[in-house]
Scaffold this motif. Structure first.
Motif, mmCIF file in Angstrom:
data_model
loop_
_atom_site.group_PDB
_atom_site.id
_atom_site.type_symbol
_atom_site.label_atom_id
_atom_site.label_comp_id
_atom_site.label_asym_id
_atom_site.label_seq_id
_atom_site.Cartn_x
_atom_site.Cartn_y
_atom_site.Cartn_z
ATOM 1 N N GLU A 57 -8.867 53.419 -19.930
ATOM 2 C CA GLU A 57 -9.711 54.353 -20.675
ATOM 3 C C GLU A 57 -9.106 55.742 -20.598
ATOM 4 O O GLU A 57 -8.693 56.197 -19.532
ATOM 5 C CB GLU A 57 -11.137 54.385 -20.119
ATOM 6 C CG GLU A 57 -12.045 55.301 -20.898
ATOM 7 C CD GLU A 57 -13.495 55.285 -20.424
ATOM 8 O OE1 GLU A 57 -14.339 55.867 -21.119
ATOM 9 O OE2 GLU A 57 -13.776 54.704 -19.353
ATOM 10 N N ILE A 58 -9.057 56.390 -21.733
ATOM 11 C CA ILE A 58 -8.655 57.797 -21.809
ATOM 12 C C ILE A 58 -9.868 58.568 -22.288
ATOM 13 O O ILE A 58 -10.526 58.175 -23.255
ATOM 14 C CB ILE A 58 -7.468 58.000 -22.762
ATOM 15 C CG1 ILE A 58 -6.246 57.238 -22.245
ATOM 16 C CG2 ILE A 58 -7.153 59.496 -22.910
ATOM 17 C CD1 ILE A 58 -5.088 57.197 -23.209
ATOM 18 N N ILE A 59 -10.167 59.651 -21.604
ATOM 19 C CA ILE A 59 -11.332 60.487 -21.906
ATOM 20 C C ILE A 59 -10.833 61.908 -22.162
ATOM 21 O O ILE A 59 -10.035 62.438 -21.390
ATOM 22 C CB ILE A 59 -12.323 60.486 -20.721
ATOM 23 C CG1 ILE A 59 -12.806 59.062 -20.449
ATOM 24 C CG2 ILE A 59 -13.482 61.440 -20.971
ATOM 25 C CD1 ILE A 59 -13.507 58.887 -19.111
ATOM 26 N N THR A 69 -16.749 61.193 -11.054
ATOM 27 C CA THR A 69 -16.184 60.496 -9.907
ATOM 28 C C THR A 69 -15.211 59.463 -10.454
ATOM 29 O O THR A 69 -15.499 58.761 -11.424
ATOM 30 C CB THR A 69 -17.267 59.801 -9.063
ATOM 31 O OG1 THR A 69 -17.982 58.871 -9.874
ATOM 32 C CG2 THR A 69 -18.235 60.810 -8.473
ATOM 33 N N ILE A 70 -14.045 59.408 -9.830
ATOM 34 C CA ILE A 70 -13.017 58.432 -10.190
ATOM 35 C C ILE A 70 -12.534 57.848 -8.872
ATOM 36 O O ILE A 70 -11.834 58.519 -8.111
ATOM 37 C CB ILE A 70 -11.852 59.081 -10.958
ATOM 38 C CG1 ILE A 70 -12.374 59.861 -12.155
ATOM 39 C CG2 ILE A 70 -10.830 58.024 -11.377
ATOM 40 C CD1 ILE A 70 -11.335 60.735 -12.828
ATOM 41 N N GLY A 71 -12.950 56.624 -8.597
ATOM 42 C CA GLY A 71 -12.656 56.057 -7.280
ATOM 43 C C GLY A 71 -13.353 56.899 -6.221
ATOM 44 O O GLY A 71 -14.551 57.139 -6.294
ATOM 45 N N ASN A 72 -12.591 57.426 -5.264
ATOM 46 C CA ASN A 72 -13.146 58.264 -4.198
ATOM 47 C C ASN A 72 -13.004 59.750 -4.471
ATOM 48 O O ASN A 72 -13.295 60.564 -3.608
ATOM 49 C CB ASN A 72 -12.458 57.933 -2.865
ATOM 50 C CG ASN A 72 -12.768 56.531 -2.412
ATOM 51 O OD1 ASN A 72 -13.870 56.033 -2.616
ATOM 52 N ND2 ASN A 72 -11.798 55.868 -1.809
ATOM 53 N N ILE A 83 -8.581 62.715 -19.045
ATOM 54 C CA ILE A 83 -8.645 61.874 -17.852
ATOM 55 C C ILE A 83 -8.172 60.468 -18.228
ATOM 56 O O ILE A 83 -8.571 59.941 -19.260
ATOM 57 C CB ILE A 83 -10.087 61.783 -17.300
ATOM 58 C CG1 ILE A 83 -10.611 63.172 -16.910
ATOM 59 C CG2 ILE A 83 -10.182 60.837 -16.115
ATOM 60 C CD1 ILE A 83 -11.578 63.736 -17.860
ATOM 61 N N PHE A 84 -7.337 59.887 -17.383
ATOM 62 C CA PHE A 84 -6.912 58.499 -17.547
ATOM 63 C C PHE A 84 -7.534 57.682 -16.437
ATOM 64 O O PHE A 84 -7.399 58.021 -15.253
ATOM 65 C CB PHE A 84 -5.385 58.380 -17.486
ATOM 66 C CG PHE A 84 -4.910 56.952 -17.444
ATOM 67 C CD1 PHE A 84 -4.952 56.163 -18.579
ATOM 68 C CD2 PHE A 84 -4.451 56.396 -16.258
ATOM 69 C CE1 PHE A 84 -4.532 54.831 -18.549
ATOM 70 C CE2 PHE A 84 -4.025 55.072 -16.209
ATOM 71 C CZ PHE A 84 -4.065 54.294 -17.354
#
Length: 121
Positions: A57-59, A69-72, A83-84
């Protein structure tokens, strides 16, 4: 099918947890590899985390500020950011601001909108 174009205003939004999502491009209009859409997260919304098992996903943030939040990790969102998110990584948009966050999403391979939300598991 050949080229395709559409105005955002012509697309009815899909209500998903904490957001409204408009699918602009997908297989219905001839795309073979991507789903492209526009999401709006109202002020105060936080739909919770989710992940895509096979989709990247690209945002791209168009308007508004908040966090993701992306992972931790926690990333501050602001207009102009990209954001990728790789497959299998939990992520969530949090609109803790007072304006709607508008963002573009691009998935490859294609995705069924909302199929990845935890309420569908």
């Amino acid at each position: 099918m050949g080229a395709f174009w559409i105005k955002e205003q012509e697309v009815k939004g899909l209500k998903l947890p904490g957001r409204n999502w408009k699918m602009l491009i997908n297989e219905e209009v001839g795309s073979k590899n991507v789903t492209f859409g526009l999401a709006e997260f109202p002020a105060g919304s936080s739909p919770g985390s989710h992940k895509h098992d096979v989709q990247e996903e690209i945002i791209f943030i168009l308007e508004g500020k908040g966090s993701m939040t992306i992972g931790n990790e926690v990333v501050c969102l602001e207009p102009g950011m990209t954001i990728f998110v790789p497959p299998g990584v939990d992520h969530a948009v949090i609109n803790d601001g007072d304006q709607t966050i508008r963002l573009i999403t691009l998935f490859s391979p294609q995705v069924i909108p909302g199929s990845y939300d935890k309420s569908h598991e």
